[in-house]
Design a protein around this motif. Structure first.
Motif, PDB file in Angstrom:
ATOM      1  N   VAL A 298      16.625  51.540 -39.115  1.00  0.00           N
ATOM      2  CA  VAL A 298      15.834  50.308 -39.202  1.00  0.00           C
ATOM      3  C   VAL A 298      14.913  50.376 -40.418  1.00  0.00           C
TER       4      VAL A 298
ATOM      5  N   GLY B 158      20.776  37.738 -32.948  1.00  0.00           N
ATOM      6  CA  GLY B 158      21.397  39.011 -32.626  1.00  0.00           C
ATOM      7  C   GLY B 158      22.892  38.898 -32.435  1.00  0.00           C
TER       8      GLY B 158
ATOM      9  N   LEU C  65      13.916  41.307 -38.747  1.00  0.00           N
ATOM     10  CA  LEU C  65      14.498  42.627 -38.514  1.00  0.00           C
ATOM     11  C   LEU C  65      15.514  42.897 -39.613  1.00  0.00           C
TER      12      LEU C  65
ATOM     13  N   PHE D 230      18.042  46.158 -40.883  1.00  0.00           N
ATOM     14  CA  PHE D 230      18.511  47.517 -40.624  1.00  0.00           C
ATOM     15  C   PHE D 230      19.815  47.777 -41.357  1.00  0.00           C
TER      16      PHE D 230
ATOM     17  N   GLU E 139      23.049  43.911 -29.734  1.00  0.00           N
ATOM     18  CA  GLU E 139      22.006  44.223 -30.710  1.00  0.00           C
ATOM     19  C   GLU E 139      21.241  42.943 -31.012  1.00  0.00           C
ATOM     20  N   ARG E 140      19.892  42.998 -30.836  1.00  0.00           N
ATOM     21  CA  ARG E 140      19.111  41.783 -30.979  1.00  0.00           C
ATOM     22  C   ARG E 140      17.762  42.062 -31.648  1.00  0.00           C
ATOM     23  N   ASN E 141      17.215  40.983 -32.226  1.00  0.00           N
ATOM     24  CA  ASN E 141      15.827  40.992 -32.675  1.00  0.00           C
ATOM     25  C   ASN E 141      15.016  40.208 -31.661  1.00  0.00           C
TER      26      ASN E 141
ATOM     27  N   HIS F  17      18.566  47.449 -28.382  1.00  0.00           N
ATOM     28  CA  HIS F  17      19.945  47.873 -28.131  1.00  0.00           C
ATOM     29  C   HIS F  17      20.179  47.982 -26.625  1.00  0.00           C
TER      30      HIS F  17
ATOM     31  N   GLU G 197      11.995  45.689 -35.289  1.00  0.00           N
ATOM     32  CA  GLU G 197      12.465  46.500 -34.167  1.00  0.00           C
ATOM     33  C   GLU G 197      13.797  45.964 -33.665  1.00  0.00           C
ATOM     34  N   LEU G 198      14.711  46.884 -33.412  1.00  0.00           N
ATOM     35  CA  LEU G 198      16.053  46.547 -32.937  1.00  0.00           C
ATOM     36  C   LEU G 198      16.151  46.844 -31.451  1.00  0.00           C
TER      37      LEU G 198
ATOM     38  N   GLN H 143      23.371  49.745 -40.930  1.00  0.00           N
ATOM     39  CA  GLN H 143      24.239  50.346 -39.922  1.00  0.00           C
ATOM     40  C   GLN H 143      25.469  50.923 -40.610  1.00  0.00           C
TER      41      GLN H 143
ATOM     42  N   THR I  37      22.438  53.877 -36.992  1.00  0.00           N
ATOM     43  CA  THR I  37      21.597  52.763 -37.413  1.00  0.00           C
ATOM     44  C   THR I  37      20.246  53.266 -37.898  1.00  0.00           C
TER      45      THR I  37
END
Length: 221
Positions: free
Chosen positions: A70, A55, A113, A115, A105-107, A77, A74-75, A117, A68
């Motif tokens: 996806v 992330g 993940l 996405f 922002e992490r997985n 936040h 799953e992100l 943005q 964002t």
């Protein structure tokens, strides 16, 4: 006028050793291209791929509308305004950084993940940060971004289905899945990661082939 840019033309960034792969459709970070700084209000369209546990640590933003979408996974936040959310496929997340905000922002999941943005320039600088998530946005419900004078349309099309491109001074098209053709665009059909920048859009349609998921930004300037 329609300018098509294919996925292979994007700049490759990120940090593979940290489980981060980034694909940039516009000039971004150390990848400076003075001829590719923005289109309408769109400043960036980044496809991010995060391995499990990877992330972006806390970092600042200001004077930017960050939206964002996806694609897979799953992100997670978190931001300095106190928001903590998990965003999944079909959700639209917006962070208005305004005068300044920090976020992470992490997985945090077990699978990959992916996405997209998109960063847009606000009509006016400053203001207070704002955050919003719309769960399971429908094709028939555009997502308005008044701070940037823009509107996001999501198109999920069956093979062979046609759909209107918004009539607008500027339209940015990003293909998430499948393939589409745009009336008047030369060359092969657009596939995943491909995009089109349309100036003076009027009376145009998309045709899916195969089934497709497409993001379109309708912009006044």
């Amino acid at each position: 006028m329609i300018l098509v840019r294919y996925a292979a033309q994007r700049h490759v960034g990120g940090d593979p050793s940290a489980g981060i792969e980034s694909l940039h459709a516009f000039s971004f970070g150390r990848f400076y291209d003075p001829d590719n700084l923005r289109f309408g209000a769109v400043l960036a369209c980044n496809e991010e791929r995060l391995a499990p546990g990877a992330g972006f640590d806390e970092h600042p933003h200001s004077h930017t509308e960050i939206v964002t979408w996806v694609i897979e996974g799953e992100l997670t936040h978190r931001d300095s305004a106190g928001h903590a959310t998990v965003v999944g496929p079909g959700d639209v997340q917006r962070l208005s950084s305004a005068g300044g905000v920090r976020h992470v922002e992490r997985n945090d999941g077990d699978g990959p993940l992916v996405f997209v943005q998109m960063w847009l320039a606000p009509l006016e600088p400053g203001g207070e940060p704002a955050y919003d998530v719309v769960r399971g946005i429908a094709d028939s419900t555009p997502y308005a971004l008044p701070r940037a004078g823009a509107m996001l349309h999501v198109r999920r099309l069956r093979d062979g289905e046609r759909s209107a491109v918004p009539d607008a001074p500027y339209v940015y098209v990003h293909v998430v899945r499948g393939g589409v053709r745009i009336d008047g665009a030369a060359g092969p059909a657009l596939g995943p990661g491909d995009s089109a920048r349309i100036t003076g859009a009027e009376g145009l349609e998309l045709t899916a082939g195969p089934a497709a998921e497409v993001l379109l930004w309708e912009m006044s300037g």
